[in-house]
Write an enzyme that holds these catalytic residues in place. Structure first.
Site, PDB file in Angstrom:
ATOM      1  N   PHE A 144      55.786 -85.118 -53.369  1.00 57.56           N
ATOM      2  CA  PHE A 144      56.952 -84.218 -53.331  1.00 57.56           C
ATOM      3  C   PHE A 144      58.055 -84.713 -52.404  1.00 57.56           C
ATOM      4  O   PHE A 144      59.221 -84.419 -52.606  1.00 57.56           O
ATOM      5  CB  PHE A 144      56.527 -82.793 -52.945  1.00 57.56           C
ATOM      6  CG  PHE A 144      55.791 -82.673 -51.637  1.00 57.56           C
ATOM      7  CD1 PHE A 144      54.425 -82.864 -51.582  1.00 57.56           C
ATOM      8  CD2 PHE A 144      56.472 -82.367 -50.475  1.00 57.56           C
ATOM      9  CE1 PHE A 144      53.740 -82.758 -50.371  1.00 57.56           C
ATOM     10  CE2 PHE A 144      55.801 -82.255 -49.265  1.00 57.56           C
ATOM     11  CZ  PHE A 144      54.432 -82.461 -49.217  1.00 57.56           C
ATOM     12  N   ASP A 193      44.713 -71.745 -34.582  1.00 53.53           N
ATOM     13  CA  ASP A 193      46.005 -72.396 -34.803  1.00 53.53           C
ATOM     14  C   ASP A 193      47.066 -71.367 -34.408  1.00 53.53           C
ATOM     15  O   ASP A 193      47.431 -70.497 -35.192  1.00 53.53           O
ATOM     16  CB  ASP A 193      46.166 -72.835 -36.263  1.00 53.53           C
ATOM     17  CG  ASP A 193      47.487 -73.565 -36.498  1.00 53.53           C
ATOM     18  OD1 ASP A 193      48.398 -73.434 -35.654  1.00 53.53           O
ATOM     19  OD2 ASP A 193      47.617 -74.255 -37.523  1.00 53.53           O
ATOM     20  N   ARG A 196      57.482 -75.609 -54.018  1.00 42.48           N
ATOM     21  CA  ARG A 196      56.048 -75.448 -53.744  1.00 42.48           C
ATOM     22  C   ARG A 196      55.374 -75.135 -55.079  1.00 42.48           C
ATOM     23  O   ARG A 196      55.091 -73.989 -55.393  1.00 42.48           O
ATOM     24  CB  ARG A 196      55.794 -74.326 -52.732  1.00 42.48           C
ATOM     25  CG  ARG A 196      56.201 -74.635 -51.305  1.00 42.48           C
ATOM     26  CD  ARG A 196      55.163 -75.455 -50.551  1.00 42.48           C
ATOM     27  NE  ARG A 196      55.432 -76.871 -50.534  1.00 42.48           N
ATOM     28  CZ  ARG A 196      55.070 -77.704 -49.563  1.00 42.48           C
ATOM     29  NH1 ARG A 196      54.443 -77.282 -48.503  1.00 42.48           N
ATOM     30  NH2 ARG A 196      55.320 -78.979 -49.647  1.00 42.48           N
ATOM     31  N   TYR A 207      56.530 -90.274 -14.587  1.00 42.76           N
ATOM     32  CA  TYR A 207      55.467 -90.640 -15.521  1.00 42.76           C
ATOM     33  C   TYR A 207      54.274 -89.712 -15.361  1.00 42.76           C
ATOM     34  O   TYR A 207      53.645 -89.303 -16.334  1.00 42.76           O
ATOM     35  CB  TYR A 207      55.040 -92.098 -15.315  1.00 42.76           C
ATOM     36  CG  TYR A 207      54.136 -92.561 -16.441  1.00 42.76           C
ATOM     37  CD1 TYR A 207      54.683 -93.045 -17.624  1.00 42.76           C
ATOM     38  CD2 TYR A 207      52.747 -92.480 -16.338  1.00 42.76           C
ATOM     39  CE1 TYR A 207      53.882 -93.429 -18.683  1.00 42.76           C
ATOM     40  CE2 TYR A 207      51.935 -92.859 -17.391  1.00 42.76           C
ATOM     41  CZ  TYR A 207      52.499 -93.335 -18.556  1.00 42.76           C
ATOM     42  OH  TYR A 207      51.705 -93.713 -19.600  1.00 42.76           O
ATOM     43  N   LYS A 251      57.678 -74.200 -34.118  1.00 43.34           N
ATOM     44  CA  LYS A 251      57.829 -72.948 -34.871  1.00 43.34           C
ATOM     45  C   LYS A 251      58.139 -71.813 -33.880  1.00 43.34           C
ATOM     46  O   LYS A 251      59.260 -71.701 -33.426  1.00 43.34           O
ATOM     47  CB  LYS A 251      56.563 -72.639 -35.676  1.00 43.34           C
ATOM     48  CG  LYS A 251      55.905 -73.857 -36.306  1.00 43.34           C
ATOM     49  CD  LYS A 251      56.720 -74.505 -37.411  1.00 43.34           C
ATOM     50  CE  LYS A 251      56.193 -75.875 -37.794  1.00 43.34           C
ATOM     51  NZ  LYS A 251      54.825 -75.952 -38.259  1.00 43.34           N
ATOM     52  N   PHE A 259      46.026 -75.734 -43.660  1.00 42.24           N
ATOM     53  CA  PHE A 259      47.369 -76.251 -43.453  1.00 42.24           C
ATOM     54  C   PHE A 259      47.271 -77.764 -43.633  1.00 42.24           C
ATOM     55  O   PHE A 259      46.277 -78.367 -43.231  1.00 42.24           O
ATOM     56  CB  PHE A 259      47.925 -75.891 -42.069  1.00 42.24           C
ATOM     57  CG  PHE A 259      49.354 -76.331 -41.929  1.00 42.24           C
ATOM     58  CD1 PHE A 259      50.373 -75.585 -42.499  1.00 42.24           C
ATOM     59  CD2 PHE A 259      49.681 -77.516 -41.285  1.00 42.24           C
ATOM     60  CE1 PHE A 259      51.694 -76.022 -42.435  1.00 42.24           C
ATOM     61  CE2 PHE A 259      50.992 -77.952 -41.216  1.00 42.24           C
ATOM     62  CZ  PHE A 259      52.006 -77.202 -41.789  1.00 42.24           C
ATOM     63  N   THR A 260      48.309 -78.377 -44.236  1.00 40.57           N
ATOM     64  CA  THR A 260      48.229 -79.780 -44.653  1.00 40.57           C
ATOM     65  C   THR A 260      47.706 -80.719 -43.554  1.00 40.57           C
ATOM     66  O   THR A 260      46.694 -81.391 -43.736  1.00 40.57           O
ATOM     67  CB  THR A 260      49.615 -80.270 -45.116  1.00 40.57           C
ATOM     68  OG1 THR A 260      50.568 -79.889 -44.133  1.00 40.57           O
ATOM     69  CG2 THR A 260      50.001 -79.650 -46.441  1.00 40.57           C
TER      70      THR A 260
HETATM   71  C1  LIG Z   1      53.777 -76.939 -38.553  1.00 45.22           C
HETATM   72  C2  LIG Z   1      52.403 -76.489 -38.469  1.00 45.22           C
HETATM   73  C3  LIG Z   1      51.372 -77.329 -38.014  1.00 45.22           C
HETATM   74  C4  LIG Z   1      51.607 -78.790 -37.661  1.00 45.22           C
HETATM   75  O1  LIG Z   1      52.480 -78.920 -36.596  1.00 45.22           O
HETATM   76  P1  LIG Z   1      53.478 -80.168 -36.425  1.00 45.22           P
HETATM   77  O2  LIG Z   1      54.224 -79.834 -35.181  1.00 45.22           O
HETATM   78  O3  LIG Z   1      54.364 -80.199 -37.643  1.00 45.22           O
HETATM   79  O4  LIG Z   1      52.658 -81.398 -36.287  1.00 45.22           O
HETATM   80  C5  LIG Z   1      50.097 -76.808 -37.928  1.00 45.22           C
HETATM   81  N1  LIG Z   1      49.821 -75.536 -38.289  1.00 45.22           N
HETATM   82  C6  LIG Z   1      50.776 -74.703 -38.736  1.00 45.22           C
HETATM   83  C7  LIG Z   1      50.420 -73.306 -39.098  1.00 45.22           C
HETATM   84  C8  LIG Z   1      52.095 -75.142 -38.846  1.00 45.22           C
HETATM   85  O5  LIG Z   1      53.036 -74.304 -39.311  1.00 45.22           O
END
Ligand SMILES: *Cc1c(COP(=O)(O)O)cnc(C)c1O
Length: 461
Positions: free
Chosen positions: A453, A219, A386, A76, A262, A128-129
């Site tokens: 979507f 990011d 998209r 843990y 990613k 980014f969303t």
């Molecule tokens: C996928 C992504 C995120 C969010 O990450 P998650 O692991 O899906 O929560 C943030 N910024 C970028 C550029 C991404 O491609």
């Protein structure tokens, strides 16, 4: 002798374990896509042949990573794998402190809540969303400060992810530096088509931010792929290693949010990395509420080990050359066939221009949604819309947004598909292109309220 093109991007691995795919007939696909309401998000993955929906969490791990999974220390607190991950983050990214999170958005939630006060501004090089949503939930206002070139799909500028310094400076003058919580800098900007930011621009943004005492949150989700583009395109970096370039990139920021799904060649995981001791203390307190104890952050020990090992592999030049080379291979073949795509070809995906496929379809007949469905019907390839469906509706007027771009994204998971899969993809896109004139479009028959979507349903016209 006939000259052949040298395949310098060829894969630096061989295949040890395979996952069989189910081959379907056109009749079966006609049935499954109809049942899915002509929405590729609603297909079951067992009905998909080549899955190009996303490159998030769909990577193939190496034997070295799988071996690491067996070394998961599922304690843990204070798991050995946490310390391995901390060491890798310090060595490759250069930040002082690590807070693991279940994925990228977990880190975005923490840093947004810690640094944003209600009414603050948060500039960024396109949004980014999930990043923007967490900033807004924390009371912030996102402001796009990316260069204008990023919004033009035909513009071939090599660093379309750059910040427009004038736009940034204007915002500082307008609202005052103390009202800016921080600036978010994305690498290989996804929403712009996987376009990189230059080192020169990163440096300039950091200098301007420091002068105004504004923090830079990087990011870093796609930073390694961005480092590859800097090596290929920016003067003075030809002979530097990816590791050196990545360290310099990160040195122009105060903290980083990361989705390991990613660049880092894993299926789940992420982290927040921070230099400032006080912010780290706060993040370490807060992660317990949302993710888990500060030495696991919602991850199993084995997940942290796989990510620590993924960092080492993702930084290899051979890997990046093959990963980005594969995307370029598909893009260049499509360009040779006269298929309309967004250029320059980005780091992780090809974007088909659906408006050019189907000039006969007005936007409310959903050209991109139609194209994604046609591609699936032809060969079982799954892509993502998209365009107008993704853009949604204006909250005030209730009307659709009509985005300039109607695109279909073909996104390549890392180390998953072979060159023959790439060829099938090209052939299938070409087949759909040749049959473009008879296509009549779709009608929306169900529309969810949020992020439509994902679950919207359609009927053939
Ligand atoms: C996928 C992504 C995120 C969010 O990450 P998650 O692991 O899906 O929560 C943030 N910024 C970028 C550029 C991404 O491609």
């Amino acid at each position: 002798m006939k000259q052949i093109q040298r395949r310098s991007w060829a894969e630096p691995f061989k295949i040890k374990s395979v996952e069989p795919l189910r081959m379907t007939t056109r009749e079966e696909r006609e049935q499954t896509i109809k049942e899915a309401g002509y929405n590729t998000f609603l297909l079951r993955s067992r009905d998909v042949y080549i899955d190009l929906l996303t490159d998030s969490g769909t990577n193939a791990m190496s034997d070295f990573q799988w071996a690491g999974m067996m070394l998961g220390d599922e304690a843990y607190a204070g798991s050995e794998n946490y310390y391995n991950l901390e060491k890798a983050v310090q060595e490759f990214y250069g930040y002082k402190h690590l807070v693991p999170t279940h994925q990228g958005r977990g880190a975005e939630n923490l840093i947004s809540q810690i640094l944003i006060k209600k009414g603050d501004y948060v500039p960024g090089n396109m949004y980014f969303t999930t990043t923007r949503l967490h900033q807004e939930l924390a009371g912030g206002n996102f402001v796009d400060v990316i260069i204008d070139e990023a919004h033009d799909p035909q513009n071939t500028f090599p660093f379309k992810g750059n910040v427009d310094l004038q736009k940034y400076e204007n915002l500082i003058k307008k609202v005052g530096a103390e009202k800016i919580a921080y600036i978010t800098i994305g690498a290989t900007v996804n929403m712009a088509g996987g376009q990189p930011i230059s080192m020169e621009n990163l440096r300039a943004v950091f200098q301007l931010s420091q002068k105004n005492k504004i923090k830079v949150v990087f990011d870093a989700t796609r930073a390694m792929e961005n480092a590859f583009f800097i090596k290929k395109r920016e003067k003075g970096y030809e002979n530097k290693t990816i590791k050196e370039i990545l360290l310099e990139m990160c040195s122009y920021s105060d903290a980083a949010t990361m989705s390991g799904k990613k660049d880092l060649l894993v299926n789940i995981g992420g982290f927040l990395a921070i230099n400032d001791d006080a912010i780290f203390e706060e993040a370490r307190n807060m992660v317990v509420i949302y993710e888990g104890l500060h030495t696991y952050g919602g991850l199993a020990g084995r997940d942290m080990e796989a990510m620590a090992r993924g960092i080492q592999e993702a930084c290899q030049l051979d890997h990046l050359q093959a990963r980005i080379g594969q995307v370029e291979y598909v893009g260049n073949r499509l360009l040779e066939l006269g298929i309309p795509i967004v250029t320059p070809i980005g780091g992780h995906a090809i974007f088909l221009d659906a408006k050019k496929f189907y000039p006969q379809l007005e936007q409310l007949k959903f050209p991109a949604q139609t194209l994604a469905a046609e591609l699936y019907l032809d060969s079982g390839i799954r892509a993502m819309e998209r365009g107008i469906v993704s853009a949604g509706r204006n909250k005030e007027t209730g009307d659709h947004y009509y985005p300039k771009l109607e695109l279909v994204r073909l996104t390549f998971p890392r180390r998953v598909y072979t060159q023959a899969h790439c060829d099938v993809t090209v052939e299938s896109v070409y087949e759909v292109w040749q049959n473009r004139e008879s296509v009549k479009g779709l009608k929306m028959i169900y529309e969810p309220k949020y992020l439509r979507f994902f679950q919207a349903r359609f009927e053939k016209l």
